[in-house]
Design a protein around this motif. Sequence first.
Motif, PDB file in Angstrom:
ATOM      1  N   UNK A  20       1.545  24.017 -26.672  1.00 33.91           N
ATOM      2  CA  UNK A  20       0.321  24.192 -27.355  1.00 33.91           C
ATOM      3  C   UNK A  20      -0.511  25.575 -26.898  1.00 33.91           C
ATOM      4  N   UNK A  21      -1.434  26.058 -27.490  1.00 31.34           N
ATOM      5  CA  UNK A  21      -2.260  27.159 -27.469  1.00 31.34           C
ATOM      6  C   UNK A  21      -2.980  26.994 -25.989  1.00 31.34           C
ATOM      7  N   UNK A  22      -3.097  25.888 -25.734  1.00 31.64           N
ATOM      8  CA  UNK A  22      -4.186  25.489 -24.362  1.00 31.64           C
ATOM      9  C   UNK A  22      -3.302  25.994 -23.063  1.00 31.64           C
ATOM     10  N   UNK A  23      -1.843  26.036 -23.359  1.00 32.26           N
ATOM     11  CA  UNK A  23      -1.173  26.654 -22.117  1.00 32.26           C
ATOM     12  C   UNK A  23      -0.743  28.286 -22.365  1.00 32.26           C
ATOM     13  N   UNK A  24      -1.534  28.932 -23.260  1.00 35.01           N
ATOM     14  CA  UNK A  24      -1.104  30.194 -23.738  1.00 35.01           C
ATOM     15  C   UNK A  24      -1.156  31.272 -22.308  1.00 35.01           C
ATOM     16  N   UNK A  25      -1.701  30.939 -21.148  1.00 33.54           N
ATOM     17  CA  UNK A  25      -1.944  31.779 -20.220  1.00 33.54           C
ATOM     18  C   UNK A  25      -1.039  31.401 -18.892  1.00 33.54           C
ATOM     19  N   UNK A  26      -0.330  30.437 -19.249  1.00 34.61           N
ATOM     20  CA  UNK A  26       0.578  29.898 -18.103  1.00 34.61           C
ATOM     21  C   UNK A  26       2.006  30.507 -18.284  1.00 34.61           C
ATOM     22  N   UNK A  27       2.587  31.367 -17.322  1.00 30.66           N
ATOM     23  CA  UNK A  27       3.887  31.643 -17.461  1.00 30.66           C
ATOM     24  C   UNK A  27       4.652  31.580 -16.022  1.00 30.66           C
ATOM     25  N   UNK A  28       6.211  31.547 -16.252  1.00 29.89           N
ATOM     26  CA  UNK A  28       6.879  31.252 -15.134  1.00 29.89           C
ATOM     27  C   UNK A  28       6.697  30.329 -14.103  1.00 29.89           C
ATOM     28  N   UNK A  29       6.267  29.251 -14.700  1.00 30.66           N
ATOM     29  CA  UNK A  29       6.162  27.899 -13.720  1.00 30.66           C
ATOM     30  C   UNK A  29       7.014  26.822 -13.962  1.00 30.66           C
ATOM     31  N   UNK A  30       7.242  26.102 -12.657  1.00 32.47           N
ATOM     32  CA  UNK A  30       7.966  25.072 -12.936  1.00 32.47           C
ATOM     33  C   UNK A  30       6.926  23.878 -12.844  1.00 32.47           C
ATOM     34  N   UNK A  31       6.947  23.030 -13.842  1.00 31.86           N
ATOM     35  CA  UNK A  31       5.979  21.795 -13.871  1.00 31.86           C
ATOM     36  C   UNK A  31       6.813  20.590 -13.646  1.00 31.86           C
TER      37      UNK A  31
END
Length: 52
Positions: A20-31
Motif C-alpha cells: 500500500x501507499x502507507x508503506x511508501x517510505x519503507x525501503x530495504x527491510x525484512x518484515x
Amino acid sequence: MLERDGRAEEIAAVIAFMASDDASFITGQNIVADGGVTVGTGSPNLFREFGL
C-alpha cells in the motif's frame, strides 16, 4: 511469543500493508511476522517449537 500458529489473514495484512501507499517510505527491510518466535535471537528455538 504468542504460542499459536499465525492465520493466513494476518500474513495477508502484512503483505497488503507493504503493497500500500502507507508503506511508501519503507525501503530495504525484512518484515518478520512470526508471532515473536525469533524475538531476542533472530532465529527460532526449534526445541521449544516442537516440544523437545
